[in-house]
Every structure is written in structure tokens, then in C-alpha cells.
Enzyme design. Structure first.
Site, PDB file in Angstrom:
ATOM      1  CD  GLU A 432      -2.604  -1.425  -0.099  1.00  0.00           C
ATOM      2  OE1 GLU A 432      -2.904  -0.458  -0.815  1.00  0.00           O
ATOM      3  OE2 GLU A 432      -2.824  -2.591  -0.431  1.00  0.00           O
ATOM      4  N   GLY A 433       1.971   1.209  -0.711  1.00  0.00           N
ATOM      5  CA  GLY A 433       2.906   2.327  -0.759  1.00  0.00           C
ATOM      6  C   GLY A 433       3.954   2.162   0.312  1.00  0.00           C
TER       7      GLY A 433
END
Length: 589
Positions: A432-433
Site C-alpha cells: 500500500e505504498g
């Protein structure tokens, strides 16, 4: 090793006494009929705790040893997982915060966060399924047509269907602009072709259908991320009456062999290997990335939560072991260094939970609070999400490592289960980054877009707490106030320096962004822990005879003495970012 036991006392204390959810949320039109308050808190948390302790927790070690696998285009999941997810759906937990118009429960995000914390502590690999599914449903709710909402959301909220997000491709990583997946218009739908990797819970047989949200490019789309569209691609096509039709042309190719979260089927997904996977546009053409960020922001909050959850699970097991393991004639919990590790874990966990719950309340106010206040609340949660995702997951790794260390040599032995916490939580800083991306987002976008105005409002609230602490007649709170005041001053200096660097040399600002994110986390976690300590002291002054409140004061004092000083190190790194970090020649690396 005992099953997970939820820290219900601290959860309830934060929700009901520190955040005063009954007042903050109970009177809002969106929640007025729900009876938000201590009775709801107690009932909901107790039921979620039973599910976490009795159903999820026994599966954690099973899943680690019997991971998901893929064969002939079909995924097999850990024994017991399907039944656990069905119980989750039957209990209404999958739609706990969703719109009642589409069979959701309509509860505040604050309660959804508390429930999700418990499930992730009990078994993170299993808890990933509802995180992804609720995120996909939220994206459809935010950007879908009314027909799409009616068709997909009720069954996603009931658990009959699940959801995924499909972003990443081999060789692309976080650079979504170079993706190769394509979508070809065909009447009222599209045909999708391409492969996606790292798809969490990409395929399974635990429910009747899987609703994939897929990023792809249309013919003649603009270059880069401006040319990405978002599509709904069901595993089984859905008839107009809601019944399932034929299998769509989307299949799992394999399950990744991972360091941790073995029970979660992380799939390579193939779209359109034969006639093309049928998909339906979600939102506007070439606006897919903006739509997907609805899901990504939800996911980043929940991934940050995983750092807290794993820390809590690791602490619980380490404490149990330390009380039972005798060395030198005494349980090792009495050894000074073991005491240091356990207190470090406990204080950080309580700071992480206080910050996370506080900002979950911010999210509720951004969505459902008074109309005039929503933009400011949204700006605050946008600022806080990269801190929550980044700081909580970095600290979660530390806590899992400390939990293993408390076990000594036995922690390094897989049979104790201590190492699994460390292996499971390690992904949280990546997906998620990555946390480097979170730090860059915090500084270059969230801090820079309003020249630090939103951060200034947050720091003004910290300063108000510092001023209150300075007026306390309690010696512990006075000392906490002094420590928090000095740390706040350091952080204000870091903020001013970064705002200046963003104007003069953004590379210098980005080079120090990680330290700034960590400095922010330790400060803001300490602030929320101090707020909790203030409430605890007030209860004691009112005559409460409860060691829980005394523990809150003692834990905050330890945090102020042993954890807040970390901020000075990060401030020093921010201050020298223009030095050798920036100047070191690349070819010397």
C-alpha cells in the site's frame, strides 16, 4: 501459547472516556439512532473480541504452516479460513461501517477500527480479506452508479461476495503510469487483457463471487498515470436479477511464496487469457487512479493498524513467556532488560492505539460531522494517514522484534510462534505504498500543499495540551508536559526547515522526509497518550480506586522518559539533510 485476548479495557477507555464517542458522534444525524455510547462500545467490542480470540486466533499458526496454494487456476486456502470468513459475514462485520441503504451497519469508523485491530492481532493473514473487501466496497460506494451499488454492495457487505484491488504489474511497482493492462470498449462493457501481481486474497472459494477492481488503460489514453481507468471485473458475471452467470475470463496463475502472512493468498492474476475479461467502467474514463485512492487511503489506515495489532499480539505472548520463564531463580519479567523491552512495547502500543483511534474519529467527522467542519477534518486525516501508515508499521516491526528478543533463543525457534509476528508484520512497511512513499507524500504533498497550515493546526492542539499539563498539580503530568513541550519545539523547527527546503531544494526535503515522519509519529503518539493520562488523573482525583488509571499515568511517564527522546535524533537528522546524505556521490554507493 494461549489464544489472543483483546485489551478491552484500554479500547473502551479511549473510545468512551478519552474521545467521548457518545458526545462526539452520538448526536450526529448519521449516528443518532445507533445509541453510540458505552453500552454499544461494550457490546460491540465484546462480540468482536470473542470472534478474534475463539475463531481467528487458533488459525494463526495453522495458516503459517498450511499456506494458501494455487493449482490449475484455483486457489486452496488454509483449513478453517472459509468458515471464519463466513462467521464474519453472518455477524454483519464486513459492512460494519457501510451505508445501511446497501445492507451495511452504518456504525462509525472508530468502531470498525477497534474491531479490525482485534482481528489483525489474532491472525493478520485472515484479517486481510475483510480489509480488501471493505475497501473495494467503499470505492464502489464512492464512485459507482446507483445500478452498480445495488448490484454489488449488499452481497459484498454480507460476505456472500468479496472484493480485491488490482494495481501492480511486474516491472512497474509503484509506478502505475507504465502499466500494460488494457481495456477495449465493447458495447456497454469492456474487455480487459493483462496480468497483475501481488493481489491480496486474489482468488479463493470462501464466498460465491469475487469483485475485482482493476486498473487498465483504454485505447488512445493519455500517457502516464493520467491515462488510467478503473473497472469492475467480477469473477463470475452477474445477471440483471443479481444471480450469478458464467465464469469470467479472470484466473489466478500462482500464489506468491512469501516471508509471512502465509495464509493470505497473494496471487498473480491473469485477465483475458482467452476471449478477454468482461469489465465495467467505475467512475470516469482516465480517472481511475483518483477513484482507486479512495480504496488506498482506507487501506493505508488499516495497514497502519496492522503495526499496532501485531505489536499487541507480540507483546501479549512475550509477557506471558516472561512471567513463566525462570532464570537465575526468578521469572525473567523481573530482569531489568526484559522489563525495559516489555515497557517499551506496552508504552508504544498504547501511544499507537491512542493516535489511531483519535484519527479514526477524525475520519468519522470528515464524513459525517457538521458540514462546515468537514473540509478541515478531511485535510487533517489526509495529513495523518501517511504518519499512521508509516510510523505505526515501522514501530510494529520493532515491537515484533522485541517480542522475539524477550523469548531469547526460543524466540528464534518457529514452534513458539514469536518469529511469525516478525515475519507477518514485515510486509506492512512495504505494501500500500512503501514507507518511503508515505514519508514523501507527507512532506511534498500533505505538508507542502497548504504551506504547513493543517500541520500548524494540529501542533496548536498539541500546544494546548502542553499548556494544560503545565497547570497540573500532579508531578508526573508536570514532567510529561515539560518533555512534550521540548519535543514540540523541536518538531516545529523541523517543520519550518522542511517547508523552506521544499521551496529551495525539494530533494533535501525528501531526503529527510522519513525522519520527519518518524518524529511526527513519536510526538503525536505521545500527545495522545498524554491526553489519556490527563483523563486517568481526573478519574483518580474524582475518587476512582482503579489501578488501570494509575497504569496509564505510569506508562505515559515511561514514554516521556524513554521514548520521546527519540524525537531529538530524528530532528538532528532532519537538520543535517543538506549534508552528506544529499552530497554523497551516487557512484560511491
Amino acid at each position: 501459547m494461549a489464544n489472543y485476548r483483546a485489551p478491552l479495557d484500554d479500547m473502551s477507555f479511549l473510545i468512551d472516556e478519552v474521545l467521548d464517542a457518545g458526545t462526539q458522534l452520538g448526536q450526529l444525524p448519521a449516528f443518532a439512532e445507533l445509541g453510540v455510547g458505552s453500552e454499544l462500545t461494550s457490546a460491540l467490542l465484546s462480540e468482536a473480541a470473542k470472534l478474534a480470540g475463539d475463531v481467528f486466533s487458533p488459525l494463526r499458526r495453522v495458516a503459517d504452516q498450511q499456506p494458501a496454494s494455487c493449482s490449475d487456476g484455483k486457489v486452496s486456502i488454509t483449513p478453517g479460513y472459509a468458515e471464519a470468513l463466513q462467521q464474519l459475514g453472518q455477524g454483519g462485520w464486513l459492512g460494519i461501517t457501510a451505508d445501511p441503504a446497501y445492507q451495511g451497519q452504518g456504525l462509525p469508523e472508530l468502531y470498525g477500527t477497534a474491531a479490525s485491530e482485534m482481528w489483525n492481532s489474532a491472525d493478520m493473514a485472515l484479517a486481510l480479506a475483510p480489509i480488501l473487501s471493505s475497501g473495494a466496497a467503499l470505492t464502489i460506494a464512492a464512485h459507482g452508479t446507483e445500478e452498480q451499488k445495488q448490484r454489488y454492495l449488499p452481497k459484498m457487505h454480507s460476505g456472500e461476495w468479496s472484493g480485491t484491488m488490482n494495481l501492480t504489474e511486474a516491472g512497474a511497482g509503484s509506478d502505475l503510469g507504465v502499466m500494460q493492462a488494457r481495456a477495449v470498449p465493447e458495447g456497454d462493457h469492456y474487455r480487459l487483457y493483462g496480468q497483475k501481481i501481488f493481489i491480496t486474497w486474489g482468488d479463493h472459494e470462501a464466498c460465491d463471487n469475487i469483485i475485482h477492481l482493476v486498473l487498465a488503460k483504454l485505447p488512445d489514453a493519455p500517457e502516464g498515470s493520467r491515462g488510467i481507468s478503473l473497472f469492475i471485473v467480477p469473477k463470475y458475471l452477474v445477471n440483471a436479477d443479481g444471480s450469478l452467470a458464467e465464469r469470467n475470463d479472470v484466473f489466478p496463475v500462482s500464489c506468491e511464496h512469501k516471508l509471512g502472512i502465509h495464509g493470505s493468498p497473494t496471487c498473480v492474476m491473469a485477465f483475458g487469457e482467452s476471449e478477454g475479461a468482461i469489465g465495467y467502467l467505475l467512475g470516469e474514463e482516465n480517472r481511475g487512479l483518483a477513484c482507486m485512492f479512495t480504496m488506498m487511503n482506507e487501506a493505508r489506515l488499516k495497514i497502519g493498524l496492522q503495526g499496532l495489532s501485531i505489536g499487541q499480539g507480540a507483546y501479549q505472548q512475550a509477557l506471558e513467556y516472561a512471567r513463566e520463564r525462570v532464570q537465575g531463580g526468578v521469572p525473567i519479567v523481573q530482569h531489568p532488560d526484559v522489563r525495559r523491552m516489555l515497557l517499551t512495547m506496552k508504552s508504544l502500543i498504547e501511544a499507537m492505539r491512542a493516535l489511531l483511534y483519535s484519527e479514526s474519529l477524525t475520519l468519522d467527522l470528515a464524513h459525517s460531522g457538521p458540514e462546515a467542519d468537514r473540509p478541515a477534518q478531511q485535510a487533517r486525516i489526509d495529513l495523518m494517514i501517511p504518519i499512521i501508515k508509516g510510523w505505526l508499521t515501522e514501530v510494529g516491526q520493532e515491537l515484533a522484534s522485541l517480542g522475539l528478543q524477550v523469548h531469547g533463543g526460543m524466540g528464534y525457534i518457529e514452534e513458539t510462534g514469536a518469529a511469525q509476528y516478525l515475519r507477518d508484520v514485515r510486509i506492512s512497511a512495504i505494501y500500500e505504498g512503501t514507507n518511503g512513499i508515505q514519508a514523501a507524500d507527507l512532506v511534498s504533498r500533505k505538508l507542502g500543499r497548504d504551506s504547513g497550515a493543517t500541520m500548524a493546526k494540529v501542533l496548536a492542539a498539541v500546544a494546548a495540551t502542553v499548556a494544560e499539563l503545565a497547570q497540573s498539580d500532579n508531578d508526573s503530568l508536570l514532567a510529561v508536559g515539560r518533555a512534550l513541550s521540548a519535543t514540540l519545539e523541536q518538531f516545529q523547527g523541523s517543520t519550518e526547515q522542511l517547508l523552506k527546503a521544499l521551496q529551495e531544494n525539494p530533494d533535501i526535503a525528501l531526503g529527510s522526509s522519513f525522519d520527519y515522519m518518524m518524529q511526527a509519529g513519536y510526538l503525536l503518539g505521545g500527545w495522545q497518550l498524554a491526553r489519556a493520562a490527563q483523563v486517568a488523573q481526573q478519574r483518580l482525583a474524582e475518587g476512582a480506586d482503579n489501578d488501570f488509571y494509575r497504569q496509564k499515568l505510569a506508562t505515559m511517564s515511561f514514554y516521556a522518559e524513554q521514548i520521546l527522546p527519540r524525537c531529538a535524533g530524528h530532528a538532528g537528522a532532519v537538520a543535517t539533510a543538506a549534508g552528506m546524505l544529499h552530497q554523497y556521490p551516487e557512484d560511491w554507493l
